[in-house]
Design an enzyme around this catalytic site. Structure first.
Site, short mmCIF file in Angstrom:
data_model
loop_
_atom_site.label_atom_id
_atom_site.label_comp_id
_atom_site.label_asym_id
_atom_site.label_seq_id
_atom_site.Cartn_x
_atom_site.Cartn_y
_atom_site.Cartn_z
CG HIS A 255 -2.00 -1.06 1.09
ND1 HIS A 255 -3.08 -1.13 1.94
CD2 HIS A 255 -2.16 -2.09 0.22
CE1 HIS A 255 -3.86 -2.13 1.60
NE2 HIS A 255 -3.32 -2.75 0.56
CD GLU A 257 -2.00 4.17 3.23
OE1 GLU A 257 -3.18 4.38 3.50
OE2 GLU A 257 -1.62 3.37 2.34
CB CYS A 282 -6.48 -0.76 4.95
SG CYS A 282 -4.76 -1.32 4.80
CB CYS A 285 -1.79 1.11 6.11
SG CYS A 285 -1.36 0.48 4.46
#
Length: 329
Positions: A255, A257, A282, A285
């Site tokens: 992801h 992040e 999410c 993360c």
């Protein structure tokens, strides 16, 4: 500030100019070739009253004057070509305002106030020439050629002048955010730009990690280095492909992040770091954000696990807030 107004015929350029003059903007004009300054005078001697224009012999002389007096608010409708406007856009106090109105409304305005009414076809042809250029050849003075330089666009669909004036008050042309983004807008714009590098088949996400308004790292979502890109089949999960029995049904994409945090590393995150994400993190993360010591998360778009992420962040003492963009006009 210098506000230059461009727009289609009878869209309301003069109405906006007059209203700004009533709000203590100084009207400025550039003299035509057949006009001239009186002998032995300078622009500041032409007018000291706000309702009368200060006149200048050339765009460069106007630019020089407003640069030296940039704390005064000026307005003009005399900047009309790209090469001239490009001289002014380099200055941090210059705002280009464009105004348009429905074609039929503008046609009736013209014929209700003109001593020489014209038919609709003639009006449309003149309008096409102004907007697109002559004979389909875009000219440096066509409104289309100037669109990328416009800071604020006003669609004048208002029924009367008070409504237009109210809209101008709401916009607040003197708001510095129109010309210089605040920190949240700046970093969220960069996060959105980073997301455009993503080729994840499910969602494009970007993130920017910041400390003391300095960028530590950026990231966007996608497959790990060395694997095929997500849109090339690198992640079966995101591509909706049935997994073989011996392969776990898991997304292998990192992801945005995660990529930003991995790029920075815990040591560089330090104290007081802020993570800007164009989408709310999410859970996967979120736990990494907490573990690396990020203190604030700013997000733009909502995600399906917002509540669960928000609870974890709150429990860990990490601030979570949604980005409030400056209204675009």
């Amino acid at each position: 500030m210098l506000v230059a107004i461009i727009g289609t015929r009878c869209a309301g350029k003069t109405a906006v100019e007059n209203y700004l003059v009533s709000k203590d903007f100084q009207l400025v004009r550039i003299l035509n070739d057949n006009e001239s300054l009186p002998p032995n005078t300078s622009p500041h001697q032409i007018s000291t009253h706000n309702k009368n224009p200060r006149c200048f012999s050339s765009p460069s002389s106007l630019l020089d004057y407003v640069t030296r007096n940039w704390r005064v608010d000026f307005v003009t409708v005399d900047l009309c070509t790209r090469n001239i406007i490009e001289m002014f856009v380099k200055r941090p106090f210059f705002l280009l305002l464009s105004i348009d109105a429905p074609l039929f409304d503008r046609f009736h305005r013209l014929n209700s106030s003109s001593a020489r009414p014209i038919n609709l076809e003639e009006f449309v042809r003149e309008d096409d020439s102004l907007v697109f250029g002559v004979a389909q050849q875009e000219s440096p003075s066509s409104l289309r050629s100037l669109s990328d330089l416009v800071n604020i666009h006003i669609p004048n669909t208002f029924q009367d002048l008070p409504a237009l004036h109210s809209h101008l008050d709401q916009i607040n042309l003197l708001d510095p955010g129109h010309l210089r983004p605040n920190w949240d807008t700046y970093f969220m714009t960069l996060a959105s730009l980073a997301s455009q590098r993503s080729n994840c088949m499910k969602r494009r996400v970007g993130a920017v990690l910041v400390r003391e308004n300095r960028i530590l790292a950026t990231g966007y979502n996608g497959t790990p280095r060395g694997l095929p890109n997500c849109n090339e089949g690198g992640c079966l999960h995101c591509n909706g492909i049935s997994y073989p029995k011996n392969v776990a049904n898991e997304c292998v994409c990192l992801h945005a992040e995660e990529n930003a945090l991995l790029e920075a590393g815990r040591e560089r995150v330090g104290l007081g770091a802020v993570l800007y994400c164009n989408t709310c993190p999410c859970l996967k993360c979120t736990i990494k954000i907490i573990q690396t010591g990020v203190k604030t998360v700013v997000y733009n778009l909502s995600y399906k696990v917002d509540d669960a992420s928000a609870k974890l962040l709150a429990d860990a003492g990490v601030e979570l807030r949604r980005f409030q963009p400056v209204q675009k006009h």
